[in-house]
Design a protein around this motif. Sequence first.
Motif, PDB file in Angstrom:
ATOM      1  N   LEU A 114       0.832  -1.200   0.000  1.00  0.00           N
ATOM      2  CA  LEU A 114       0.000   0.000   0.000  1.00  0.00           C
ATOM      3  C   LEU A 114       0.869   1.254   0.000  1.00  0.00           C
ATOM      4  O   LEU A 114       0.635   2.193  -0.774  1.00  0.00           O
ATOM      5  CB  LEU A 114      -0.911  -0.007   1.231  1.00  0.00           C
ATOM      6  N   VAL A 247      -4.634   1.612   9.257  1.00  0.00           N
ATOM      7  CA  VAL A 247      -4.525   2.316   7.978  1.00  0.00           C
ATOM      8  C   VAL A 247      -5.144   3.706   8.075  1.00  0.00           C
ATOM      9  O   VAL A 247      -4.674   4.651   7.420  1.00  0.00           O
ATOM     10  CB  VAL A 247      -5.153   1.510   6.810  1.00  0.00           C
ATOM     11  N   PHE A 251      -3.196   7.249   7.366  1.00  0.00           N
ATOM     12  CA  PHE A 251      -3.693   8.338   6.530  1.00  0.00           C
ATOM     13  C   PHE A 251      -3.588   9.678   7.250  1.00  0.00           C
ATOM     14  O   PHE A 251      -3.047  10.649   6.714  1.00  0.00           O
ATOM     15  CB  PHE A 251      -5.150   8.095   6.122  1.00  0.00           C
ATOM     16  N   PRO A 307      -5.190  -4.272   3.123  1.00  0.00           N
ATOM     17  CA  PRO A 307      -4.827  -2.908   3.526  1.00  0.00           C
ATOM     18  C   PRO A 307      -5.131  -1.869   2.451  1.00  0.00           C
ATOM     19  O   PRO A 307      -5.580  -0.760   2.766  1.00  0.00           O
ATOM     20  CB  PRO A 307      -3.310  -3.002   3.790  1.00  0.00           C
ATOM     21  N   TYR A 311      -7.778   1.075   3.054  1.00  0.00           N
ATOM     22  CA  TYR A 311      -7.267   2.445   2.940  1.00  0.00           C
ATOM     23  C   TYR A 311      -8.077   3.228   1.914  1.00  0.00           C
ATOM     24  O   TYR A 311      -8.414   4.390   2.129  1.00  0.00           O
ATOM     25  CB  TYR A 311      -5.786   2.426   2.546  1.00  0.00           C
ATOM     26  N   GLN A 315      -9.926   6.406   3.182  1.00  0.00           N
ATOM     27  CA  GLN A 315      -9.404   7.689   2.716  1.00  0.00           C
ATOM     28  C   GLN A 315     -10.500   8.486   2.012  1.00  0.00           C
ATOM     29  O   GLN A 315     -10.571   9.715   2.146  1.00  0.00           O
ATOM     30  CB  GLN A 315      -8.210   7.487   1.780  1.00  0.00           C
TER      31      GLN A 315
END
Length: 335
Positions: A114, A247, A251, A307, A311, A315
Amino acid sequence: MANKLARLLGRFGLDWFILSLIGMIILASQFPGPGIAKGPFSISSLANLGVSLIFFFYGLKLNRKKLVAGLSNWRLHLLVQAGTFILFPVLLLLLRPLLDHGDTQVLWLGGFFLAALPSTVSSSVVMVSIANGNIPAAIFNASISSLMGIFITPAWMALATGGRQNHMDMSDVVIKLLLQILLPVVLGLLLNPTRLGQVAEKYSKQLKYFDQIVILSIVYTAFSDSFDKHMFSNLGLGELCLLGACVLALFFFVYFIMNNIARLLHFNREDRITATFCGSKKSLIHGTVMAKVIFMNSPLMGILLLPVMLYHALQLISVSVIAQGMARKHKAGHP
């Protein structure tokens, strides 16, 4: 009723695609058969063709003149690319002694994969637009990041795995990436000034749906293989929630660092938004297609994609809320 629900979900960054990703995982857990089937017309084989088409259409939509024109804001570009390709991987390397062993080894490798990915294009531009940031710079950085990722992501993965992954020489991986990803991009870029480029730009929304369908097929086949090999037997709801929290923390940590560096460099509001949004996002498209090449035939691919998928969803939700808050402040006249 359906439209109201869609608008409500959209406010929190949830759309049909994220819900479909969850649906593919559930489908793979219950009916893995079609996902692990082999043959020229299997879902896996068609997904391979779809990968090349995604990047051909991506190159077809790239405007070389706009890319060249965007080179002038070099400090912003350097910050975004450094955040994407240096800050993220370095943070995961610092965590390696804590996680790269036992049951967490595979999840660390997925986390590092990632971290090595390029920034996403469409959602970065959309969120920067909502927050009233520097849209041309967002387009430039997201596009350049996607091209650089073709080389940088496998290089980082070679470093993390000691040059080999799943008993396959990384030189074979690079060659496959060049043929399946870079070559279609270059071909599309060369054809951009032609009529085909205009058609691709006109139907960009439809092409986005094509991209998403290919991604869903890759996710389904990857998780089908993982479920068929019982790779998730040691991963419970608690571990999944913990991974999501990790995760999400990654971020916000990167977002915080990028925002403060942009302030130290005295970026204006528009450039600061672009730096933080583009520099903290990762591409699910590149993650799924590169995983298909780098972790080819590995039953661990589903776990390694976890992941990236978490994410991607988190996100979008986080940046959607942040962007709308920035837009309201900007409309009210606050900096």
